[in-house]
Design a protein around this motif. Structure first.
Motif, mmCIF file in Angstrom:
data_model
loop_
_atom_site.group_PDB
_atom_site.id
_atom_site.type_symbol
_atom_site.label_atom_id
_atom_site.label_comp_id
_atom_site.label_asym_id
_atom_site.label_seq_id
_atom_site.Cartn_x
_atom_site.Cartn_y
_atom_site.Cartn_z
ATOM 1 N N TYR A 153 44.542 36.824 39.275
ATOM 2 C CA TYR A 153 43.433 37.620 38.734
ATOM 3 C C TYR A 153 43.232 38.929 39.497
ATOM 4 O O TYR A 153 42.779 39.912 38.928
ATOM 5 N N GLU A 154 43.589 38.961 40.776
ATOM 6 C CA GLU A 154 43.560 40.235 41.511
ATOM 7 C C GLU A 154 44.605 41.191 40.934
ATOM 8 O O GLU A 154 44.337 42.371 40.739
ATOM 9 N N THR A 155 45.775 40.656 40.674
ATOM 10 C CA THR A 155 46.875 41.455 40.149
ATOM 11 C C THR A 155 46.589 41.969 38.746
ATOM 12 O O THR A 155 46.886 43.116 38.425
ATOM 13 N N THR A 156 45.985 41.121 37.916
ATOM 14 C CA THR A 156 45.742 41.503 36.528
ATOM 15 C C THR A 156 44.395 42.186 36.324
ATOM 16 O O THR A 156 44.081 42.591 35.205
ATOM 17 N N GLN A 157 43.603 42.298 37.380
ATOM 18 C CA GLN A 157 42.317 43.003 37.316
ATOM 19 C C GLN A 157 41.370 42.410 36.263
ATOM 20 O O GLN A 157 40.925 43.103 35.355
ATOM 21 N N PRO B 4 37.927 40.939 36.530
ATOM 22 C CA PRO B 4 36.842 40.705 37.482
ATOM 23 C C PRO B 4 35.973 39.483 37.191
ATOM 24 O O PRO B 4 35.514 38.815 38.121
ATOM 25 N N LEU C 199 37.984 36.521 38.276
ATOM 26 C CA LEU C 199 38.124 36.667 39.721
ATOM 27 C C LEU C 199 36.847 36.204 40.422
ATOM 28 O O LEU C 199 36.900 35.474 41.417
ATOM 29 N N LYS D 80 32.543 39.063 47.568
ATOM 30 C CA LYS D 80 33.506 39.539 46.563
ATOM 31 C C LYS D 80 33.105 39.064 45.166
ATOM 32 O O LYS D 80 33.205 39.820 44.194
ATOM 33 N N ASN E 175 32.425 41.405 41.922
ATOM 34 C CA ASN E 175 33.221 41.244 40.700
ATOM 35 C C ASN E 175 32.381 40.780 39.514
ATOM 36 O O ASN E 175 32.618 41.201 38.386
ATOM 37 N N GLN F 187 30.631 43.842 38.287
ATOM 38 C CA GLN F 187 31.568 44.707 37.571
ATOM 39 C C GLN F 187 31.831 44.167 36.168
ATOM 40 O O GLN F 187 31.942 44.929 35.210
#
Length: 171
Positions: free
Chosen positions: A110-114, A116, A119, A145, A149, A152
């Protein structure tokens, strides 16, 4: 597909009896007609339903089937959802190392694919694991974090759980 969607709606609204009824009917039909994406979703939903009922063994079986399907057809989002659900089950069972292994993998995805919102959910579960392992500082980092997220993603439903987690880490 309609039965599967009804099952999902009933699950999300807390009507587990109806959810079970519709998902139980949908899954064999989806297998027969080889509707792979919908079948994966239905297996995932049924696994979450079983987990909510405390049937962790059955839930893990359904998640394994969904994972096998996701890997065979390279459905990465389903793979991530399976890992997230599996991590939550392991957490509920007190299998913290297994929970960390699953949740750290999905966190990286989920960090890689953005994504939030997902995540934030993953970070909330990771915070729970670290808190259970007696690591409040790590838990607090993940909660910070998760808060960022969830804001966001405009995911207000996580706010209460994050505040409760922050209170637990301070305690």
């Amino acid at each position: 597909q309609c039965q599967s969607t009804l099952g999902q709606i009933y699950y999300k609204t807390g009507n587990f009896v109806e959810a079970h009824h519709y998902l139980q009917q949908a899954i064999p039909l989806l297998r027969t007609h080889e509707l792979i994406g919908v079948l994966g979703d239905a297996l995932y939903d049924k696994a979450n339903l079983e987990s909510s009922r405390g049937n962790y063994g059955r839930s893990l079986e359904l998640l394994q089937e969904a994972q096998t399907l996701a890997e065979a057809y390279d459905i990465r989002n389903l793979q991530a959802l399976v890992l997230l659900a599996r991590g939550a089950i392991f957490l509920a069972q007190g299998r913290y190392q297994n929970a960390l292994a699953s949740l750290e993998q999905v966190h990286h995805y989920y960090e890689t694919t953005q994504v939030p919102g997902r995540l934030a959910s993953t970070e909330l579960h990771l915070a729970d694991v670290w808190l259970q392992l007696g690591q409040p500082d790590r838990a607090s980092d993940y909660l910070d974090k998760a808060l960022k997220n969830s804001q966001q993603a405009q995911q207000a439903d996580l706010f209460g759980r994050i505040v409760v987690g922050q209170t637990a880490t301070l305690f």
